[in-house]
Scaffold this active site. Structure first.
Site, PDB file in Angstrom:
ATOM      1  N   LYS A  53       3.235   5.137  -1.566  1.00 20.39           N
ATOM      2  CA  LYS A  53       2.286   5.701  -1.192  1.00 20.39           C
ATOM      3  C   LYS A  53       2.799   6.968  -0.202  1.00 20.39           C
ATOM      4  O   LYS A  53       2.371   8.145  -0.223  1.00 20.39           O
ATOM      5  CB  LYS A  53       1.395   4.976   0.001  1.00 20.39           C
ATOM      6  CG  LYS A  53       0.476   4.159  -1.071  1.00 20.39           C
ATOM      7  CD  LYS A  53      -0.342   2.862  -0.310  1.00 20.39           C
ATOM      8  CE  LYS A  53      -0.931   1.906  -1.290  1.00 20.39           C
ATOM      9  NZ  LYS A  53      -1.443   0.994  -0.688  1.00 20.39           N
ATOM     10  N   GLN A  97      -2.125  -1.849   4.827  1.00 19.31           N
ATOM     11  CA  GLN A  97      -1.749  -2.530   3.617  1.00 19.31           C
ATOM     12  C   GLN A  97      -2.183  -4.225   3.613  1.00 19.31           C
ATOM     13  O   GLN A  97      -1.988  -4.959   4.502  1.00 19.31           O
ATOM     14  CB  GLN A  97      -0.232  -2.681   3.358  1.00 19.31           C
ATOM     15  CG  GLN A  97       0.266  -3.176   2.131  1.00 19.31           C
ATOM     16  CD  GLN A  97      -0.400  -2.297   0.845  1.00 19.31           C
ATOM     17  OE1 GLN A  97      -0.455  -1.211   0.796  1.00 19.31           O
ATOM     18  NE2 GLN A  97      -0.414  -2.931  -0.166  1.00 19.31           N
ATOM     19  N   ASP A 120      -9.320   3.744   2.049  1.00 21.49           N
ATOM     20  CA  ASP A 120      -9.380   2.743   1.249  1.00 21.49           C
ATOM     21  C   ASP A 120     -10.932   2.408   0.605  1.00 21.49           C
ATOM     22  O   ASP A 120     -11.039   1.555  -0.296  1.00 21.49           O
ATOM     23  CB  ASP A 120      -8.851   1.417   1.923  1.00 21.49           C
ATOM     24  CG  ASP A 120      -7.426   0.829   1.191  1.00 21.49           C
ATOM     25  OD1 ASP A 120      -7.059   1.114   0.317  1.00 21.49           O
ATOM     26  OD2 ASP A 120      -6.768   0.311   2.148  1.00 21.49           O
TER      27      ASP A 120
END
Ligand code: GUN
Length: 297
Positions: A53, A97, A120
């Site tokens: 990422k 995460q 997200d």
């Protein structure tokens, strides 16, 4: 000839567009999109994703900040880090995460993120806005990537019967919401099937577009798909394979070799949906920066 829908190629196309958007935003307003990726603990798979990422963000000119915390970090401390990122004007997207270590309440952490920085799309406000169509929100990256793959490969879901196999919060449920919403990439008639669906094959055979996200290796076989279906395989599974040097192979939830002969178009694994998830994370971050700069201007 069956069309192969390459997420890798579509990803490259979108990343090239994003790179231009980042340059335009910077030239016009001085704003550089900023993404913070928070990793708690040292899970090797998570470390790998977070590294990918960061690298992808930097390639587009996005400012990327990685915050690595020890596995034993108390929940309060993590919530404090998120508060700091919420208040930081250089950060437009925050990604924590998952999974988090067991002593941390994931829902509490997700709810601590400012919904306007929730790239997200996991915050309950984002989930609600996606359903109602009210207000700005970011769609979860994997299903948003599937929509881009369909539209950009010439398979607009409008008016089609889309069958989603899987009902997870990260893929199945938001996938259905995106397919049924009004406008670009939506307007489909949607059926959601799952592990408890009776006669799954009868349901999957009724699909014009079949999207599979069950996490079960090669579960969708040729007999479960009608001629001419467009198939998107969201699964990424490792299965033992003693014929390979590394002892395993990666496969999807669809038995590719059987299904490809019936499908009009199909996404492979690897090289299908996988690369799209990070691309859509970057797209959400750029859009968040554009919204923030519009508000400031
Ligand atoms: N872990 C595996 N996939 C994801 C994802 O898309 N977002 C976050 N935050 N964690 C993940």
């Amino acid at each position: 000839m069956t069309q192969i829908i390459s997420g890798k190629e579509i990803s490259e196309e979108i990343r090239a567009e994003l790179k231009e958007q980042v340059a335009t935003l910077k030239a016009g307003t001085g704003v550089v999109p900023g993404l913070a990726v928070v990793l708690v603990g040292a899970d090797p798979a998570s470390e790998m994703y977070v590294g990918m990422k960061n690298k992808a963000a930097k390639e587009l000119g996005i400012h990327s900040r990685q915050i690595s915390l020890p596995a034993e970090t108390p929940e309060d401390e993590l919530l404090g880090v998120i508060d700091g990122l919420n208040a930081d004007p250089a950060i437009h997207g925050i990604l924590v995460q998952l999974p988090l270590p067991g002593h941390i309440d994931e829902a509490k952490v997700i709810e601590a993120i400012d919904p306007m920085k929730d790239v997200d799309g996991f915050h309950p406000v984002s989930v609600g806005r996606l359903q109602t169509g009210s207000g700005e929100c970011f769609a979860p990256c994997t299903p948003a990537g599937v929509i881009e793959m369909l539209v950009r490969s010439g398979h607009d879901p409008a008016g089609k019967h889309a069958v989603v196999v899987g009902r997870s919060n990260i893929v199945g449920k938001p996938m259905a919401a995106l397919l049924m919403r009004k406008g670009r990439g939506g307007d489909a008639t949607v059926t959601v099937a799952h592990s408890r669906t009776a006669d799954l094959g009868a349901v999957t055979r009724s699909a014009d577009i079949l999207i599979v996200a069950m996490g079960r290796p090669e579960m969708i076989t040729g007999d479960m798909v009608s001629e001419g279906t467009v198939v998107i395989d969201v699964g990424t599974n490792r299965v033992d394979d003693p014929t390979r040097e590394r002892g395993y192979r990666v496969c999807g939830d669809v038995l590719f070799d059987e299904v490809k002969d019936k499908a009009a178009a199909i996404s492979p694994v690897p090289g299908g949906v996988g690369p799209m998830t990070i691309t859509m994370l970057l797209a959400n971050t750029v859009r968040s920066a554009e919204i923030a700069s519009d508000r400031a201007g």
